[in-house]
Design a protein around this motif. Structure first.
Motif, PDB file in Angstrom:
ATOM      1  N   MET A   1       0.855  -1.180   0.000  1.00  0.00           N
ATOM      2  CA  MET A   1       0.000   0.000   0.000  1.00  0.00           C
ATOM      3  C   MET A   1       0.892   1.230   0.000  1.00  0.00           C
ATOM      4  N   VAL A   2       0.836   1.976  -1.086  1.00  0.00           N
ATOM      5  CA  VAL A   2       1.699   3.132  -1.277  1.00  0.00           C
ATOM      6  C   VAL A   2       0.816   4.375  -1.292  1.00  0.00           C
ATOM      7  N   TYR A   3       1.108   5.323  -0.419  1.00  0.00           N
ATOM      8  CA  TYR A   3       0.274   6.510  -0.271  1.00  0.00           C
ATOM      9  C   TYR A   3       1.043   7.779  -0.622  1.00  0.00           C
ATOM     10  N   GLY A   4       0.367   8.697  -1.320  1.00  0.00           N
ATOM     11  CA  GLY A   4       0.931  10.006  -1.603  1.00  0.00           C
ATOM     12  C   GLY A   4       0.682  10.953  -0.452  1.00  0.00           C
ATOM     13  N   VAL A   5       1.157  10.578   0.708  1.00  0.00           N
ATOM     14  CA  VAL A   5       0.943  11.326   1.949  1.00  0.00           C
ATOM     15  C   VAL A   5       2.292  11.614   2.577  1.00  0.00           C
ATOM     16  N   SER A   6       2.447  12.820   3.108  1.00  0.00           N
ATOM     17  CA  SER A   6       3.721  13.194   3.718  1.00  0.00           C
ATOM     18  C   SER A   6       3.902  12.529   5.077  1.00  0.00           C
ATOM     19  N   PRO A   7       5.004  11.823   5.288  1.00  0.00           N
ATOM     20  CA  PRO A   7       5.285  11.261   6.605  1.00  0.00           C
ATOM     21  C   PRO A   7       5.629  12.338   7.637  1.00  0.00           C
ATOM     22  N   ASN A   8       5.900  13.549   7.173  1.00  0.00           N
ATOM     23  CA  ASN A   8       6.132  14.642   8.109  1.00  0.00           C
ATOM     24  C   ASN A   8       4.824  15.253   8.608  1.00  0.00           C
ATOM     25  N   LEU A   9       3.758  15.075   7.842  1.00  0.00           N
ATOM     26  CA  LEU A   9       2.449  15.555   8.261  1.00  0.00           C
ATOM     27  C   LEU A   9       1.663  14.453   8.952  1.00  0.00           C
ATOM     28  N   LEU A  10       1.877  13.223   8.531  1.00  0.00           N
ATOM     29  CA  LEU A  10       1.242  12.064   9.158  1.00  0.00           C
ATOM     30  C   LEU A  10       2.307  11.008   9.431  1.00  0.00           C
ATOM     31  N   PRO A  11       2.945  11.044  10.590  1.00  0.00           N
ATOM     32  CA  PRO A  11       3.913   9.990  10.921  1.00  0.00           C
ATOM     33  C   PRO A  11       3.233   8.624  10.873  1.00  0.00           C
ATOM     34  N   GLN A  25       3.759  13.819  -0.729  1.00  0.00           N
ATOM     35  CA  GLN A  25       2.761  14.299  -1.682  1.00  0.00           C
ATOM     36  C   GLN A  25       3.194  14.011  -3.116  1.00  0.00           C
ATOM     37  N   TRP A  26       2.261  13.541  -3.934  1.00  0.00           N
ATOM     38  CA  TRP A  26       2.540  13.273  -5.346  1.00  0.00           C
ATOM     39  C   TRP A  26       2.245  14.530  -6.145  1.00  0.00           C
ATOM     40  N   LEU A  27       3.280  15.090  -6.733  1.00  0.00           N
ATOM     41  CA  LEU A  27       3.154  16.340  -7.478  1.00  0.00           C
ATOM     42  C   LEU A  27       3.718  16.172  -8.883  1.00  0.00           C
ATOM     43  N   THR A  28       3.036  16.770  -9.847  1.00  0.00           N
ATOM     44  CA  THR A  28       3.588  16.823 -11.198  1.00  0.00           C
ATOM     45  C   THR A  28       4.482  18.054 -11.298  1.00  0.00           C
ATOM     46  N   PRO A  29       5.469  18.036 -12.172  1.00  0.00           N
ATOM     47  CA  PRO A  29       6.329  19.217 -12.334  1.00  0.00           C
ATOM     48  C   PRO A  29       5.486  20.440 -12.707  1.00  0.00           C
ATOM     49  N   LYS A 191      10.864  20.589   5.600  1.00  0.00           N
ATOM     50  CA  LYS A 191      10.936  19.122   5.620  1.00  0.00           C
ATOM     51  C   LYS A 191      10.127  18.515   4.485  1.00  0.00           C
ATOM     52  N   MET A 192       8.921  19.049   4.255  1.00  0.00           N
ATOM     53  CA  MET A 192       8.071  18.496   3.207  1.00  0.00           C
ATOM     54  C   MET A 192       8.604  18.823   1.822  1.00  0.00           C
ATOM     55  N   SER A 193       9.256  19.980   1.682  1.00  0.00           N
ATOM     56  CA  SER A 193       9.834  20.343   0.391  1.00  0.00           C
ATOM     57  C   SER A 193      10.991  19.422   0.009  1.00  0.00           C
ATOM     58  N   ALA A 194      11.616  18.810   1.014  1.00  0.00           N
ATOM     59  CA  ALA A 194      12.711  17.883   0.748  1.00  0.00           C
ATOM     60  C   ALA A 194      12.202  16.508   0.307  1.00  0.00           C
ATOM     61  N   GLU A 195      10.909  16.261   0.439  1.00  0.00           N
ATOM     62  CA  GLU A 195      10.325  14.994   0.009  1.00  0.00           C
ATOM     63  C   GLU A 195      10.159  14.974  -1.510  1.00  0.00           C
ATOM     64  N   ASN A 196      10.234  13.789  -2.082  1.00  0.00           N
ATOM     65  CA  ASN A 196       9.894  13.602  -3.496  1.00  0.00           C
ATOM     66  C   ASN A 196       8.971  12.397  -3.566  1.00  0.00           C
ATOM     67  N   GLY A 197       7.691  12.671  -3.383  1.00  0.00           N
ATOM     68  CA  GLY A 197       6.727  11.587  -3.251  1.00  0.00           C
ATOM     69  C   GLY A 197       6.654  10.667  -4.453  1.00  0.00           C
ATOM     70  N   VAL A 198       6.726  11.235  -5.661  1.00  0.00           N
ATOM     71  CA  VAL A 198       6.631  10.414  -6.869  1.00  0.00           C
ATOM     72  C   VAL A 198       7.844   9.500  -6.986  1.00  0.00           C
ATOM     73  N   ALA A 201       7.664   6.740  -4.433  1.00  0.00           N
ATOM     74  CA  ALA A 201       6.672   5.721  -4.799  1.00  0.00           C
ATOM     75  C   ALA A 201       7.196   4.811  -5.898  1.00  0.00           C
ATOM     76  N   VAL A 202       7.842   5.403  -6.906  1.00  0.00           N
ATOM     77  CA  VAL A 202       8.395   4.608  -8.007  1.00  0.00           C
ATOM     78  C   VAL A 202       9.461   3.634  -7.483  1.00  0.00           C
ATOM     79  N   THR A 203      10.352   4.152  -6.640  1.00  0.00           N
ATOM     80  CA  THR A 203      11.398   3.304  -6.067  1.00  0.00           C
ATOM     81  C   THR A 203      10.797   2.152  -5.263  1.00  0.00           C
ATOM     82  N   THR A 204       9.781   2.467  -4.473  1.00  0.00           N
ATOM     83  CA  THR A 204       9.115   1.446  -3.670  1.00  0.00           C
ATOM     84  C   THR A 204       8.515   0.357  -4.552  1.00  0.00           C
TER      85      THR A 204
END
Length: 211
Positions: A1-11, A25-29, A191-198, A201-204
């Motif tokens: 189960m892969v979620y586009g949710v920030s672990p910094n907002l929801l541990p 968060q999953w964001l398009t360029p 912290k959230m800006s350092a995330e790359n959700g997409v 998810a792809v790596t996972t």
């Protein structure tokens, strides 16, 4: 189960199974975007404004909500995105600028606070922008995200969308202006800006396929 949710907002809760991954968060360029002259001029003419928008929410007491927000802002500069609200922009005072669809990742960092309905996308985008939120949830998971933002210390208790009052919004705006709240919002945004959700998810998913 892969979620586009920030672990910094929801541990990740300790009782979740090991096959759950919070990627961010999953964001398009973002495409190249320039603000219309009215918005650019408004932003450059004074202090950072308050953003107000409730997305696709409909069916609430427009007149009551609008009156409460206008009274609470007390002449402060504000941006208003009507969305699907049905609120007549002509009823807004001169300290409000009505705007159309505007990329959140461009606009929110230029605001002092974001008043919104608490949808997952808007909640993440406001937090990622490093600014406080004021949430008025109406349905579904909006109440959950309102509480997550409160627990993160970047939003006050949610304003009741069924019975909004000017006092409630005024208290919330006072909370959003407190320096320690703004510092928490800035830290969470970094912290959230350092995330790359997409990419996460792809790596996972690639690891799962390869195993």
């Amino acid at each position: 189960m892969v979620y586009g949710v920030s672990p910094n907002l929801l541990p990740t809760p300790g009782d979740w199974p090991a096959n759950v991954r919070l990627c961010g968060q999953w964001l398009t360029p973002s495409p190249a975007w320039a603000p219309p002259p009215a918005l650019a001029n408004f932003l450059s003419a004074g202090e950072a404004p308050i953003y107000i928008g409730f997305g696709s929410m409909t069916g609430f007491d427009n007149a009551r909500l609008l009156h409460a927000i206008v009274e609470a802002t007390a002449g402060r500069r504000a941006l208003f995105h009507p969305g699907w609200s049905g609120i007549d922009p002509k009823a807004l005072p001169d300290n409000f600028l009505v705007i159309g669809d505007t990329p959140h990742d461009w606009l929110f960092p230029r605001t002092a606070a974001v008043i919104h309905h608490g949808g997952s996308g808007t909640s993440h985008s406001a937090a990622r922008a490093g600014v406080p939120s004021i949430v008025t949830p109406f349905a579904g998971d909006q109440f959950f995200w309102a509480e997550r933002l409160r627990l993160a210390g970047v939003a006050p208790a949610a304003v009741d969308g069924r019975r909004p009052t000017a006092k409630a919004f005024a208290r919330a705006l006072d909370f959003a202006a407190v320096p320690r709240v703004r510092n928490r919002a800035r830290s969470l945004g970094e912290k959230m800006s350092a995330e790359n959700g997409v990419a996460d998810a792809v790596t996972t998913l690639e690891c799962l396929v390869a195993s």
